[in-house]
Write an enzyme that holds these catalytic residues in place. Sequence first.
Site, PDB file in Angstrom:
ATOM      1  CE  LYS A   1      -4.292  -1.710   2.053  1.00  0.00           C
ATOM      2  NZ  LYS A   1      -5.313  -1.475   3.088  1.00  0.00           N
TER       3      LYS A   1
ATOM      4  CG  ASP B   1      -8.479   0.761   3.160  1.00  0.00           C
ATOM      5  OD1 ASP B   1      -9.277  -0.116   2.784  1.00  0.00           O
ATOM      6  OD2 ASP B   1      -7.246   0.642   3.078  1.00  0.00           O
TER       7      ASP B   1
ATOM      8  CB  ALA C   1      -1.463   5.728  15.605  1.00  0.00           C
ATOM      9  N   GLY C   2      -2.108   2.842  13.430  1.00  0.00           N
ATOM     10  CA  GLY C   2      -1.537   2.097  12.309  1.00  0.00           C
ATOM     11  C   GLY C   2      -2.173   2.496  10.990  1.00  0.00           C
ATOM     12  N   GLY C   3      -2.003   1.655   9.974  1.00  0.00           N
ATOM     13  CA  GLY C   3      -2.482   1.994   8.634  1.00  0.00           C
ATOM     14  C   GLY C   3      -3.974   2.219   8.543  1.00  0.00           C
TER      15      GLY C   3
ATOM     16  CG  LEU D   1     -11.358   0.095  12.287  1.00  0.00           C
ATOM     17  CD1 LEU D   1     -10.175   0.727  11.557  1.00  0.00           C
ATOM     18  CD2 LEU D   1     -12.670   0.632  11.730  1.00  0.00           C
TER      19      LEU D   1
END
Length: 291
Positions: free
Chosen positions: A74, A110, A136-138, A232
Amino acid sequence: MGHCRINGKTQVCGLFGFPVEHSFSPAMHNAAFQQLDLNWTYVPFRVHPDNLKQAVTGIFSLNMAGVNVTVPHKQRVMPFLDELEPAARIIGAVNTIVNNNGKLVGYNTDGKGFVRALTEEARFNPLGKSAILIGAGGAARAVAVQLALSGLRTIYITNRNQEKAEELARDILESTDTSASMIPWGNNLLGKRMVEVDLVVQATPLGMSPEVDQVPEFPFQMLTPQHLVCDLIYNPEQTCFLRRAKSRGSKTMNGLAMLLYQGVLAFELWTGFTAPVDVMRNVLHKQVAKG
């Protein structure tokens, strides 16, 4: 025509990832093509990181309509594209590429998928609202940036790695009109902020199968029926986090809706047609149930 009748006019799109065997996207998109009687097909491609540049060139060379991009590509795919939409640039990741008459344009559906899920499934408009983001990831970055671009007033970000939370807050402050700040992981300040927020988003892997009993540190006692709480994660569909939020009377939404609508948006970018959302949802539910 349906996606099974491959011929010289068939439009091809697909998925670049490493691995791709686990993906639900082929079943979801091919069912949508069949429903609309489109002569299109969606194929997963297992692309080794060393071959990513050649694979992207292949989109143009083979006249593909476009592809989805998943881990680990990504971020790495971005330099190989002709153009990036603003959200993808701020997020720093692309999950959808569109071949626009030979120009390869990168999008991130996303975050947009999450916001569309909020509006369509939870009847929640982020405009002028406030949120707490855990992680705070992707995925967290995509959600936070798109919420900000959709008019969120304030976002508080908490993460085990404090630097990543600070970096995300800084990027949002620099690129949007949303007020963003970091709250240290497990800090009492999180509970105090709960009285002013409308939305809570759990964007860490904590609670994902098979570690279903894990849950991030959070002041659940401060949740009320006025809060919308999202996780999520979609396996399991009801995480420990969501169950505890429900016990406080809060409205909840799991990660399946985001997964659905990121695909819906990619479908619409490629084809120009309105996606058959119900068909895609049903296929997705069946795929997740099968594992």
